[in-house]
Design a protein around this motif. Structure first.
Motif, short mmCIF file in Angstrom:
data_model
loop_
_atom_site.label_atom_id
_atom_site.label_comp_id
_atom_site.label_asym_id
_atom_site.label_seq_id
_atom_site.Cartn_x
_atom_site.Cartn_y
_atom_site.Cartn_z
N ARG A 1 0.84 -1.19 0.00
CA ARG A 1 0.00 0.00 0.00
C ARG A 1 0.88 1.25 0.00
NH1 ARG A 1 -4.21 -0.66 4.15
NH2 ARG A 1 -2.36 -1.43 5.12
N GLU A 2 1.94 1.24 0.79
CA GLU A 2 2.83 2.39 0.86
C GLU A 2 3.52 2.64 -0.49
OE1 GLU A 2 4.42 5.75 1.98
OE2 GLU A 2 2.99 4.62 3.20
N ARG A 3 3.92 1.60 -1.20
CA ARG A 3 4.58 1.75 -2.50
C ARG A 3 3.62 2.43 -3.49
NH1 ARG A 3 9.22 2.05 -2.81
NH2 ARG A 3 9.65 0.05 -1.93
N VAL A 4 2.37 2.01 -3.51
CA VAL A 4 1.38 2.61 -4.41
C VAL A 4 1.15 4.07 -4.03
CG1 VAL A 4 -1.05 2.56 -5.12
CG2 VAL A 4 0.26 0.43 -5.01
N LEU A 5 0.99 4.36 -2.75
CA LEU A 5 0.79 5.74 -2.31
C LEU A 5 1.99 6.61 -2.66
CD1 LEU A 5 -0.82 5.14 1.20
CD2 LEU A 5 -1.96 5.99 -0.85
N GLU A 6 3.17 6.08 -2.45
CA GLU A 6 4.41 6.81 -2.73
C GLU A 6 4.48 7.21 -4.21
OE1 GLU A 6 9.03 5.47 -3.10
OE2 GLU A 6 7.86 4.58 -1.47
N HIS A 7 4.23 6.28 -5.10
CA HIS A 7 4.30 6.57 -6.54
C HIS A 7 3.11 7.40 -7.02
CE1 HIS A 7 7.85 4.46 -8.17
NE2 HIS A 7 7.76 3.79 -7.04
N GLY A 8 1.96 7.21 -6.41
CA GLY A 8 0.79 7.98 -6.79
C GLY A 8 0.89 9.45 -6.40
N ARG A 9 1.51 9.69 -5.26
CA ARG A 9 1.64 11.06 -4.76
C ARG A 9 2.81 11.81 -5.41
NH1 ARG A 9 0.65 9.27 1.45
NH2 ARG A 9 -1.64 9.27 1.36
N ALA A 10 3.85 11.07 -5.80
CA ALA A 10 5.03 11.69 -6.40
C ALA A 10 5.49 10.81 -7.58
CB ALA A 10 6.15 11.82 -5.37
N PRO A 11 4.75 10.88 -8.69
CA PRO A 11 5.07 10.02 -9.83
C PRO A 11 6.47 10.29 -10.39
CG PRO A 11 2.92 11.04 -10.11
CD PRO A 11 3.58 11.70 -8.93
#
Length: 144
Positions: free
Chosen positions: A12-22
């Motif tokens: 979940r953190e990996r998806v949030l990380e890339h979604g917030r800062a592509p």
């Protein structure tokens, strides 16, 4: 029982990380191929620009994506994953991602495995797959 929860948190953190800062967001100078795609159901939009070497391998990729966090994260993870791959390598990676989403198991996909968490939400599969389909469109004839 703590291990599965921390594993899920990592994904979940990996998806949030890339979604917030592509990563690799923005236009690509000297692109040799480009394509755009749109999901009319939810409004996600993706454009992909890439540069290939003489052997047909991706050497650089930029994307301009807008929409839900899953679409943004998928475009970002894709942009980090595909350099060095040719069209066949991208097709194989997309198939592996589709299988992971269908099975809810991202083992063997490195960071892309984080996207397998969408398995329980079929309506969101398209959000994850749209950037990859756009990339395939660019590779199959989207000469700039």
């Amino acid at each position: 029982m703590a291990e599965p929860a921390s594993f899920a948190d990592l994904y979940r953190e990996r998806v949030l990380e890339h979604g917030r800062a592509p990563r690799h967001a923005g236009p690509l100078a000297d692109a040799s191929h480009r394509a755009a795609a749109h999901n009319a159901l939810c409004g996600d939009r993706v454009s992909v620009e890439l540069r290939l070497d003489a052997a047909g391998r991706i050497v650089a990729l930029g994307h301009q994506s807008e929409g839900c966090l899953l679409c943004l994260a998928s475009a970002s993870l894709m942009a980090c994953d595909v350099p060095g791959r040719d069209a066949a390598g991208v097709a194989a990676r997309l198939q592996a991602l589709r299988t992971a989403i269908a099975n809810g198991d991202g083992d063997g996909l490195d960071d892309l495995g984080a996207l397998a968490g969408v398995a329980a939400h079929p309506a969101r599969h398209r959000c994850v797959l749209l950037p990859w389909e756009c990339l395939q469109q660019a590779l199959s004839g989207g000469a700039a």
